[in-house]
Design a protein around this motif. Structure first.
Motif, PDB file in Angstrom:
ATOM      1  N   THR A  13       0.852  -1.200   0.000  1.00  0.00           N
ATOM      2  CA  THR A  13       0.000   0.000   0.000  1.00  0.00           C
ATOM      3  C   THR A  13       0.888   1.251   0.000  1.00  0.00           C
ATOM      4  OG1 THR A  13      -0.065   0.297   2.397  1.00  0.00           O
ATOM      5  CG2 THR A  13      -1.689  -1.229   1.446  1.00  0.00           C
ATOM      6  N   ARG A  49       3.736 -10.182  -5.715  1.00  0.00           N
ATOM      7  CA  ARG A  49       4.000  -9.200  -4.636  1.00  0.00           C
ATOM      8  C   ARG A  49       5.411  -8.632  -4.755  1.00  0.00           C
ATOM      9  NH1 ARG A  49       2.546 -12.349   0.622  1.00  0.00           N
ATOM     10  NH2 ARG A  49       2.311 -14.163  -0.717  1.00  0.00           N
ATOM     11  N   SER A 127      -3.580  -3.582   4.040  1.00  0.00           N
ATOM     12  CA  SER A 127      -3.760  -4.404   2.839  1.00  0.00           C
ATOM     13  C   SER A 127      -5.169  -4.982   2.804  1.00  0.00           C
ATOM     14  CB  SER A 127      -2.735  -5.542   2.815  1.00  0.00           C
ATOM     15  OG  SER A 127      -1.436  -5.017   2.778  1.00  0.00           O
ATOM     16  N   VAL A 144      -2.955   2.786  -3.101  1.00  0.00           N
ATOM     17  CA  VAL A 144      -1.893   1.870  -3.535  1.00  0.00           C
ATOM     18  C   VAL A 144      -1.153   2.450  -4.738  1.00  0.00           C
ATOM     19  CG1 VAL A 144      -3.054  -0.255  -2.736  1.00  0.00           C
ATOM     20  CG2 VAL A 144      -3.537   0.619  -5.026  1.00  0.00           C
TER      21      VAL A 144
END
Ligand code: ADP
Length: 170
Positions: A13, A49, A127, A144
């Motif tokens: 974020t 990620r 998140s 984000v």
């Protein structure tokens, strides 16, 4: 001094990114590391990620991205990090974070945990909140980085460019 910033980052974020940017000036090297937590089922696979973090931190020369499973202190040792960095959003984070910091200290006395206070403007961000908003079609572009906003739109099968006009539905 090197520092390790561990977390799930599922997804990254702007709160995480703010912490990374601010601490990147404090340390010679900052390793942002995604914890592969087998007890948590993640919305985004590890590789995605890592890519999200790499993209969002590409402008920060002192930042490296990695991943680990097992104990954070073991990974800190592998990275040569003397500091584990964590963020505090509100008092509610404190109890849990303090317990982890004490546990890590008992396992590796030479590694210090350092807490940075979240920027006020990002203190509401997590998140899970971001995923919840995106799931119901809300606009997350102020929460984000752009790459993550697109990934969330794709995950929840929505057109990223339509998310702001759709936000009245969320
Ligand atoms: P974890 O699952 O280990 O809590 P997170 O990815 O949720 O991992 O968070 C990693 C770290 O970032 C934690 O120290 C957390 O307190 C901090 N953090 C989470 N959200 C924010 C935010 N909005 N601003 C600053 N720090 C945050």
């Amino acid at each position: 001094m090197r520092a390790l910033y561990p977390g799930s980052f599922d997804p990254l974020t702007l709160g995480h990114l703010d912490l990374i940017e601010r601490s990147s000036h404090l340390f010679e090297r900052l390793v942002v590391a995604v914890l592969q937590n087998p007890s948590k089922s993640a919305a985004f696979p590890l590789a995605q990620r890592l890519e999200q973090i790499r993209q969002a931190t590409a402008h920060l020369a002192t930042v490296e991205v990695g991943s680990f499973d097992g104990l954070t202190v073991d990974y800190a040792r592998i990275c040569g990090a003397g500091v584990i960095l964590r963020g505090l959003r509100a008092l509610s984070d404190f109890e849990f974070e303090l317990q982890i910091a004490h546990t890590n200290k008992s396992l590796a006395p030479q590694v210090e945990t350092l807490f940075l206070a979240t920027a006020v403007s990002h203190s509401f961000l997590s998140s899970s909140v971001v995923k919840e908003v995106a799931r119901f079609g809300g606009d997350v572009r102020h929460m984000v980085p752009p790459g993550v906003a697109s990934d969330l739109a794709r995950l929840f099968n929505r057109d990223a460019s339509a998310s702001s006009s759709d936000s009245a539905h969320g």
